[in-house]
Scaffold this active site. Sequence first.
Site, PDB file in Angstrom:
ATOM      1  CG  PHE A 124      18.173  28.635 -10.948  1.00  0.00           C
ATOM      2  CD1 PHE A 124      18.625  27.444 -10.032  1.00  0.00           C
ATOM      3  CD2 PHE A 124      17.109  28.309 -11.845  1.00  0.00           C
ATOM      4  CE1 PHE A 124      17.737  26.375 -10.083  1.00  0.00           C
ATOM      5  CE2 PHE A 124      16.593  27.509 -11.987  1.00  0.00           C
ATOM      6  CZ  PHE A 124      16.606  26.102 -11.124  1.00  0.00           C
ATOM      7  CD  GLN A 236      15.971  22.309 -20.009  1.00  0.00           C
ATOM      8  OE1 GLN A 236      14.962  22.697 -19.243  1.00  0.00           O
ATOM      9  NE2 GLN A 236      17.011  23.009 -20.573  1.00  0.00           N
ATOM     10  CG  HIS A 238      15.244  18.228 -14.273  1.00  0.00           C
ATOM     11  ND1 HIS A 238      15.965  17.612 -13.290  1.00  0.00           N
ATOM     12  CD2 HIS A 238      15.072  19.495 -13.883  1.00  0.00           C
ATOM     13  CE1 HIS A 238      16.581  18.410 -12.451  1.00  0.00           C
ATOM     14  NE2 HIS A 238      15.641  19.562 -12.627  1.00  0.00           N
ATOM     15  CG  LEU A 252      11.885  18.474 -11.204  1.00  0.00           C
ATOM     16  CD1 LEU A 252      12.774  18.274 -12.612  1.00  0.00           C
ATOM     17  CD2 LEU A 252      11.365  20.152 -11.354  1.00  0.00           C
ATOM     18  CD  GLU A 255      18.594  21.844 -13.139  1.00  0.00           C
ATOM     19  OE1 GLU A 255      19.353  21.203 -13.857  1.00  0.00           O
ATOM     20  OE2 GLU A 255      17.762  22.228 -13.663  1.00  0.00           O
ATOM     21  NE  ARG A 286      17.379  21.287 -16.393  1.00  0.00           N
ATOM     22  CZ  ARG A 286      16.349  22.100 -16.152  1.00  0.00           C
ATOM     23  NH1 ARG A 286      15.381  22.405 -16.942  1.00  0.00           N
ATOM     24  NH2 ARG A 286      16.068  22.981 -15.099  1.00  0.00           N
ATOM     25  CG  HIS A 351      11.889  19.717 -16.724  1.00  0.00           C
ATOM     26  ND1 HIS A 351      10.919  19.722 -15.837  1.00  0.00           N
ATOM     27  CD2 HIS A 351      12.626  20.920 -16.361  1.00  0.00           C
ATOM     28  CE1 HIS A 351      11.065  20.864 -14.916  1.00  0.00           C
ATOM     29  NE2 HIS A 351      11.938  21.558 -15.427  1.00  0.00           N
ATOM     30  NE  ARG A 386      12.846  25.517 -19.189  1.00  0.00           N
ATOM     31  CZ  ARG A 386      13.057  25.413 -17.867  1.00  0.00           C
ATOM     32  NH1 ARG A 386      13.508  26.535 -17.131  1.00  0.00           N
ATOM     33  NH2 ARG A 386      13.118  24.455 -17.256  1.00  0.00           N
TER      34      ARG A 386
END
Length: 581
Positions: A124, A236, A238, A252, A255, A286, A351, A386
Amino acid sequence: MPINTDIEIHAVNVLVIGSGAAGLRAAIAAAEAGCEVLIVGKRARTDAHTVLAAGGINAVLGTRDPQDTWEQHFADTYKEGYGLGDPAMIEILAREAPEAIRELADWGTPFTRLPDGRLDQRFFGAHTYRRTCFAGDWTGRAVLETLARRSAGIAMRERFYVSGLLHADGECFGAFGFDLDTGTRTAIYADAVVLAAGGHTRLWRRSSSRRDENTGDGMSLALRAGCRLADLELVQFHPTGMVHPEEVAGTLVTEAVRGEGGRLYNALGERFMTAYDPERMELSTRDRVALACYTEITEGRSGPNGGIFLDISHQDKALILERLPRMYRQFLEHQLLDISTTPMEVAPTAHYSMGGVVVDAETTATDLTGLYAAGEVTAGLHGANRLGGNSLTETVVFGRRAGQAAAAWARDRTTISRPSAVVTAVNEALLGLVKRGGEFARPIQRDLRTLMWQRCGVVRDEDGLKQALAGIEALTERARDVDVSPTAEGYEDLAHLLDLRAALLVAEATVLGAIARRETRGCHNRSDYPALDETLTRTLEVSSTESGLRLASRAVPEPAPELARLVERTADLESTGRLVE
């Protein structure tokens, strides 16, 4: 409804503002150190923004990949932050993460485990090795519920809004706020305060945050009290948020959908990541996937609701129900759409806030003595992008440190000044907002979010950012005439105005940083400055002065030589079937 002129007074050793994972972990640490602690939050103890964190939490446990090390976790985090992360904060995170995650497991967090009982780990977030622990696709909720149980004996005031920090002569001595239901105002005196009030991503039209959270109110509290904010322009986006219905737009789409093989298509049926990252495709970083989705949409290849399509229907339904149960329910509930048979229409969504309050890496202390901060409200750890799964780790590692440092300060503090004039001024400022007006907060909030999305969104340029500044100034003027008329239903409209005022201030700071960062780096895309500028490997800091906001910059510390060498050796991850942030 008439306003009660009485002010309640409450005193504790440590006050924690914010009831998410960082706040609860800080409260637990302070209580374990022997302090009397009070938590205040706008939501219930088990309903903070942390519940929306889906994919996982990072720590080098070596379950799947024994060759992993904390040094490699450092290198991955630093590299993904494009050199803007604070090496000291990153090292603390990487070193202390294993203990923090094992602690959560010991407290009952239902992490997925291997048959032999060890915590399972998966790829991840641009990690070289598998170091992400997880509980299905609801890890954040699992962590928060664990911390809520652990902190059950600590006093908490839910539905409490903090309107200002109490401070004098450079020292913080508490906070002032009101009950969202009754309007009762309370001055909370504290020997130390921990600020854990979240980020500012709700400033954008599409956001993965829920309504009335992450409005920048925590950052505004710190800025107005004399603290510096840093790198607010580093937001960031997403790649995948829901696009309809309107009330859930931005919610959201984890991912993990792409991690389980989800594919991205435009309205023409083209799997468009071949044009942006043919090696990694949907498993690219991302920032790259978000930019690709944004480009497809702006160039006219979007679907009926203005998004692109994420398709997992080629996978077996049993796998989807096992690995993505929350996503399956989410689309059924809001769209009556079965993701095992039908593609999801999605679009980029704001995000995560990489910037925030400037803190000391070791103690989480801010510029205001007695005030500590942890979690998304802070700057320094993530740099310009991030690394996936690090946000939950940050909450427990630095939440614990904040609580310990606050408790130590509270124990050692021998004298404390609590000028009544400060409380009077904060109270009068709050009461001054309760008045009739010709405007309402909600429409101005919407206009600000639209302005930030259009002029300071996924892709930015100088002209648009200057238009954003002018727009913020106009909205600030409108906000002076907002109607606040409490009723028997509560004081929500007063909270909405305070959220708006905070958002306008933090939006201005964000745009100032975005103008000054004349480069493209990580999540920050400037179409007029498409290259990374090495001279801007600097932290951009905003402070409040009598004449307005002031922007300055400082160099980012260099990592230790041995860690720097490892960063250099850490190549961009190739397409290997892993989820890359």
